[in-house]
Design a protein around this motif. Structure first.
Motif, PDB file in Angstrom:
ATOM      1  N   ARG A 300      -2.767  27.701   2.304  1.00 29.87           N
ATOM      2  CA  ARG A 300      -3.377  26.389   2.533  1.00 29.87           C
ATOM      3  C   ARG A 300      -2.363  25.409   3.128  1.00 29.87           C
ATOM      4  N   TYR A 301      -1.294  25.920   3.680  1.00 29.83           N
ATOM      5  CA  TYR A 301      -0.205  25.057   4.126  1.00 29.83           C
ATOM      6  C   TYR A 301      -0.662  24.045   5.166  1.00 29.83           C
ATOM      7  N   ALA A 302      -1.333  24.496   6.207  1.00 29.00           N
ATOM      8  CA  ALA A 302      -1.780  23.586   7.269  1.00 29.00           C
ATOM      9  C   ALA A 302      -2.717  22.522   6.713  1.00 29.00           C
ATOM     10  N   GLU A 303      -3.570  22.919   5.761  1.00 28.69           N
ATOM     11  CA  GLU A 303      -4.509  21.976   5.150  1.00 28.69           C
ATOM     12  C   GLU A 303      -3.765  20.882   4.379  1.00 28.69           C
ATOM     13  N   VAL A 304      -2.736  21.280   3.606  1.00 25.78           N
ATOM     14  CA  VAL A 304      -1.981  20.305   2.816  1.00 25.78           C
ATOM     15  C   VAL A 304      -1.212  19.362   3.732  1.00 25.78           C
ATOM     16  N   VAL A 305      -0.607  19.900   4.783  1.00 24.76           N
ATOM     17  CA  VAL A 305       0.099  19.038   5.734  1.00 24.76           C
ATOM     18  C   VAL A 305      -0.856  18.032   6.357  1.00 24.76           C
ATOM     19  N   GLU A 306      -2.032  18.492   6.766  1.00 23.86           N
ATOM     20  CA  GLU A 306      -3.021  17.596   7.364  1.00 23.86           C
ATOM     21  C   GLU A 306      -3.479  16.531   6.367  1.00 23.86           C
ATOM     22  N   LEU A 307      -3.657  16.925   5.103  1.00 28.64           N
ATOM     23  CA  LEU A 307      -4.072  15.973   4.071  1.00 28.64           C
ATOM     24  C   LEU A 307      -3.045  14.858   3.928  1.00 28.64           C
ATOM     25  N   PHE A 308      -1.768  15.217   3.817  1.00 26.29           N
ATOM     26  CA  PHE A 308      -0.742  14.185   3.663  1.00 26.29           C
ATOM     27  C   PHE A 308      -0.554  13.383   4.943  1.00 26.29           C
ATOM     28  N   GLU A 309      -0.809  13.991   6.090  1.00 28.60           N
ATOM     29  CA  GLU A 309      -0.799  13.232   7.330  1.00 28.60           C
ATOM     30  C   GLU A 309      -1.842  12.119   7.263  1.00 28.60           C
ATOM     31  N   GLN A 310      -3.033  12.449   6.778  1.00 25.94           N
ATOM     32  CA  GLN A 310      -4.084  11.437   6.637  1.00 25.94           C
ATOM     33  C   GLN A 310      -3.699  10.373   5.618  1.00 25.94           C
ATOM     34  N   ILE A 311      -3.111  10.791   4.506  1.00 24.79           N
ATOM     35  CA  ILE A 311      -2.716   9.838   3.461  1.00 24.79           C
ATOM     36  C   ILE A 311      -1.701   8.843   4.001  1.00 24.79           C
ATOM     37  N   LEU A 312      -0.694   9.343   4.715  1.00 26.35           N
ATOM     38  CA  LEU A 312       0.341   8.447   5.231  1.00 26.35           C
ATOM     39  C   LEU A 312      -0.196   7.544   6.343  1.00 26.35           C
ATOM     40  N   LYS A 313      -1.025   8.103   7.218  1.00 32.03           N
ATOM     41  CA  LYS A 313      -1.552   7.295   8.320  1.00 32.03           C
ATOM     42  C   LYS A 313      -2.494   6.205   7.821  1.00 32.03           C
ATOM     43  N   SER A 314      -3.145   6.431   6.693  1.00 32.87           N
ATOM     44  CA  SER A 314      -4.109   5.453   6.186  1.00 32.87           C
ATOM     45  C   SER A 314      -3.489   4.460   5.205  1.00 32.87           C
ATOM     46  N   ALA A 315      -2.188   4.569   4.964  1.00 33.96           N
ATOM     47  CA  ALA A 315      -1.517   3.648   4.032  1.00 33.96           C
ATOM     48  C   ALA A 315      -1.003   2.437   4.800  1.00 33.96           C
ATOM     49  N   PRO A 316      -1.604   1.256   4.601  1.00 29.74           N
ATOM     50  CA  PRO A 316      -1.170   0.072   5.346  1.00 29.74           C
ATOM     51  C   PRO A 316       0.280  -0.302   5.041  1.00 29.74           C
ATOM     52  N   VAL A 317       1.034  -0.592   6.098  1.00 29.24           N
ATOM     53  CA  VAL A 317       2.424  -1.026   5.991  1.00 29.24           C
ATOM     54  C   VAL A 317       2.472  -2.513   6.304  1.00 29.24           C
ATOM     55  N   GLY A 318       3.158  -3.297   5.461  1.00 27.71           N
ATOM     56  CA  GLY A 318       3.241  -4.713   5.789  1.00 27.71           C
ATOM     57  C   GLY A 318       3.713  -5.592   4.654  1.00 27.71           C
ATOM     58  N   ASP A 319       3.254  -6.827   4.695  1.00 28.62           N
ATOM     59  CA  ASP A 319       3.660  -7.864   3.739  1.00 28.62           C
ATOM     60  C   ASP A 319       3.348  -7.403   2.309  1.00 28.62           C
ATOM     61  N   PRO A 320       4.350  -7.330   1.437  1.00 31.94           N
ATOM     62  CA  PRO A 320       4.087  -6.864   0.068  1.00 31.94           C
ATOM     63  C   PRO A 320       3.155  -7.771  -0.720  1.00 31.94           C
ATOM     64  N   LEU A 321       3.014  -9.022  -0.315  1.00 36.66           N
ATOM     65  CA  LEU A 321       2.130  -9.936  -1.026  1.00 36.66           C
ATOM     66  C   LEU A 321       0.679  -9.858  -0.539  1.00 36.66           C
ATOM     67  N   ASP A 322       0.429  -9.023   0.468  1.00 34.06           N
ATOM     68  CA  ASP A 322      -0.930  -8.762   0.938  1.00 34.06           C
ATOM     69  C   ASP A 322      -1.531  -7.681   0.049  1.00 34.06           C
ATOM     70  N   GLU A 323      -2.681  -7.954  -0.557  1.00 36.72           N
ATOM     71  CA  GLU A 323      -3.324  -7.018  -1.478  1.00 36.72           C
ATOM     72  C   GLU A 323      -3.622  -5.661  -0.825  1.00 36.72           C
ATOM     73  N   ARG A 324      -3.743  -5.622   0.508  1.00 33.00           N
ATOM     74  CA  ARG A 324      -4.092  -4.374   1.196  1.00 33.00           C
ATOM     75  C   ARG A 324      -2.884  -3.477   1.432  1.00 33.00           C
ATOM     76  N   THR A 325      -1.692  -4.024   1.366  1.00 33.04           N
ATOM     77  CA  THR A 325      -0.485  -3.264   1.680  1.00 33.04           C
ATOM     78  C   THR A 325      -0.218  -2.188   0.632  1.00 33.04           C
ATOM     79  N   LEU A 326       0.107  -0.983   1.097  1.00 33.81           N
ATOM     80  CA  LEU A 326       0.508   0.105   0.200  1.00 33.81           C
ATOM     81  C   LEU A 326       1.952   0.540   0.421  1.00 33.81           C
ATOM     82  N   ILE A 327       2.494   0.272   1.607  1.00 33.48           N
ATOM     83  CA  ILE A 327       3.892   0.576   1.906  1.00 33.48           C
ATOM     84  C   ILE A 327       4.585  -0.729   2.296  1.00 33.48           C
ATOM     85  N   GLY A 328       5.555  -1.124   1.508  1.00 31.52           N
ATOM     86  CA  GLY A 328       6.315  -2.333   1.804  1.00 31.52           C
ATOM     87  C   GLY A 328       7.671  -1.987   2.383  1.00 31.52           C
ATOM     88  N   PRO A 329       8.554  -2.971   2.452  1.00 37.86           N
ATOM     89  CA  PRO A 329       9.890  -2.737   3.009  1.00 37.86           C
ATOM     90  C   PRO A 329      10.809  -2.060   1.994  1.00 37.86           C
TER      91      PRO A 329
END
Length: 471
Positions: A300-329
């Motif tokens: 299931r290697y390709a499937e797991v890589v694709e899953l985490f690719e989706q998780i990382l791409k969908s994690a908003p990066v930005g202002d830590p005080l923004d409620e939508r942000t999941l990845i801060g500085p």
């Protein structure tokens, strides 16, 4: 801009002995947001003297009945609850923790631990009589260990502070806390709450400072026990100093935990993906127990890589005080550069960048969340703690191979096993050499002992074991 002029020493606000100051910058804007006095050796001496007086006072905190101490701990928790929003905001501004993550892992953690240990000391006897083999009976009495020095990191400042403060105070020990220079503003709010709660004189001191102050406290002749959370390198230095002094010490250090995905794991539900994110990338990867080595079955290697690719791409990066942000500085420019250096090392070792790999333009110490595939477990990015939003997906052949790879690490702090079969997951988890491990999720449980094996530390926090370590 928050500007403090005094130190909280032995429960009193006092002018610092020296003139040095610590400047605090926002991780997301790089702007100066605060300034506090840097405590000196003279300030540390004053804090230790005040704490020692508590230990020797026949009517002082250390001699109080546990129920009386418990009442004060409950008041302390109430005062922290009243300041919860200000504390969380201060943390997010300082170290860049996303607000949504702070609400999960920092909001209420201090008050929760205080109330837990208040309840525990009301329930647990401080004396017990045991029948003997050579004598008729033995009286065992649990007493406070004495003056405690606690050295803290910057990544989860409230939870890690009260993992030490709550059991130490519950046991009757006065404690001197040295917060990290990057996160001192929330520590001042703790001092204000302690004063409002009526923590007696001498019982709690909070001394902002750098490594030199920490080293001074660790080796102070009037300190009886040291509690340290930080890097493995720093922990070795603390352990050496305490070994020379024959001084009890607990060390909660680094990690490079494995998230083992078994071939029967159901990875489709949204809640599973949220739990995977929390177990591998919480606080932008700046948590010691995260499963930053994702072990995936070859089937299931390709499937797991694709899953985490989706998780990382969908994690908003930005202002830590923004409620939508999941990845801060990252917490600092130095930490950002360190993480970026590991990303370049991963490329040099032949790993494939699936997502990310670069800095984020603009102000703030941001790094793109980065996913590596085709990683060999011997690579630097798989063996060394990065402390940033960087994951490595490593293939394995069967359960035995997954356990072998998970254990092929100098660290042993956390980890997870993901499976649709709880019994199979438990069988795999029980073979991993680590302090704690979760099944289909991970969160340190306050009622259970937490700590590491191998290079991840010595001793345990949380649970009755945490209280016993201060007795």
């Amino acid at each position: 801009m928050t500007d403090h002029q005094e130190l909280y020493v032995g429960g009193e606000w006092v002018r610092p002995a020296g003139q040095e100051r610590l400047t605090v910058r926002s991780a997301s804007t790089e702007a100066i947001i605060g300034s506090v006095p840097a405590a000196s050796a003279a300030d540390a001496d004053a804090a230790v003297r005040a704490a020692r007086a508590v230990c020797t006072d026949p009517g002082g905190w250390s001699a109080w009945p546990p129920a009386r101490r418990a009442d004060v701990l409950d008041r302390f928790a109430d005062e922290l609850d009243r300041r919860a929003e200000d504390i969380i905001t201060a943390i997010c501004r300082q170290n860049g923790m996303p607000l949504a993550i702070a609400r999960q892992i920092e909001a209420g953690s201090a008050a929760r631990l205080l109330r837990y240990y208040a309840r525990l000391i009301r329930e647990l006897p401080i004396e017990e009589t045991r029948p003997g083999l050579l004598v008729k009976e033995t009286l065992v009495r649990r007493r406070p260990i004495g003056v405690v020095a606690a050295i803290l990191p910057w990544n989860v400042p409230q939870t890690l502070m009260f993992a030490k403060v709550a059991p130490a105070l519950a046991a009757g020990c006065p404690i001197i806390v040295k917060p990290s220079p990057e996160t001192v503003l929330d520590a001042y709010l703790v001092a204000e709450a302690a004063e409002a709660a009526g923590i007696p004189r001498g019982v709690l001191s909070i001394l902002p400072g750098g490594r030199e102050l920490g080293a001074y406290l660790v080796s102070h002749p009037e300190v009886d026990r040291v509690a340290f959370t930080g890097s493995t390198e720093g922990g070795r230095a603390v352990a050496e100093a305490c070994a020379r002094l024959l001084r009890p010490v607990s060390l909660e250090l680094g990690g490079k935990s494995a998230a083992i995905v078994l071939d029967d794991a159901d990875l489709e539900p949204d809640e599973v993906r949220a739990d995977l994110f929390a177990a591998t990338l919480a606080n932008s990867g700046q948590v010691c127990f995260l499963g930053t080595r994702v072990l995936a079955p070859r089937s299931r290697y390709a499937e797991v890589v694709e899953l985490f690719e989706q998780i990382l791409k969908s994690a908003p990066v930005g202002d830590p005080l923004d409620e939508r942000t999941l990845i801060g500085p990252m917490v600092s420019a130095r930490q950002r550069d360190r993480v970026q250096g590991y990303i370049e090392a991963g490329r040099a070792d032949g790993a494939r960048v699936v997502v990310g790999g670069d800095r984020v333009s603009g102000p703030g110490w941001f790094v793109q969340p980065t996913l590596f595939a085709d990683v060999d477990n011997s690579a630097r990015i798989a063996q060394e703690e990065i402390f940033g939003p960087v994951l490595s997906v490593i293939p394995y052949d069967a359960d035995d191979d997954a356990v072998r790879i998970a254990n092929d690490s100098q660290y042993g702090l956390g980890g997870t096993v993901w499976s649709g079969d709880p019994e199979r997951a438990l069988a795999v988890a029980s073979r991993v050499q680590t302090g704690t491990i979760g099944i289909n999720g991970y969160a340190p449980e306050p009622t259970a002992p937490f700590g590491g094996v191998k290079a991840s530390g010595i001793g345990r926090e949380y649970g009755p074991e945490g209280l016993a370590s201060y007795q």
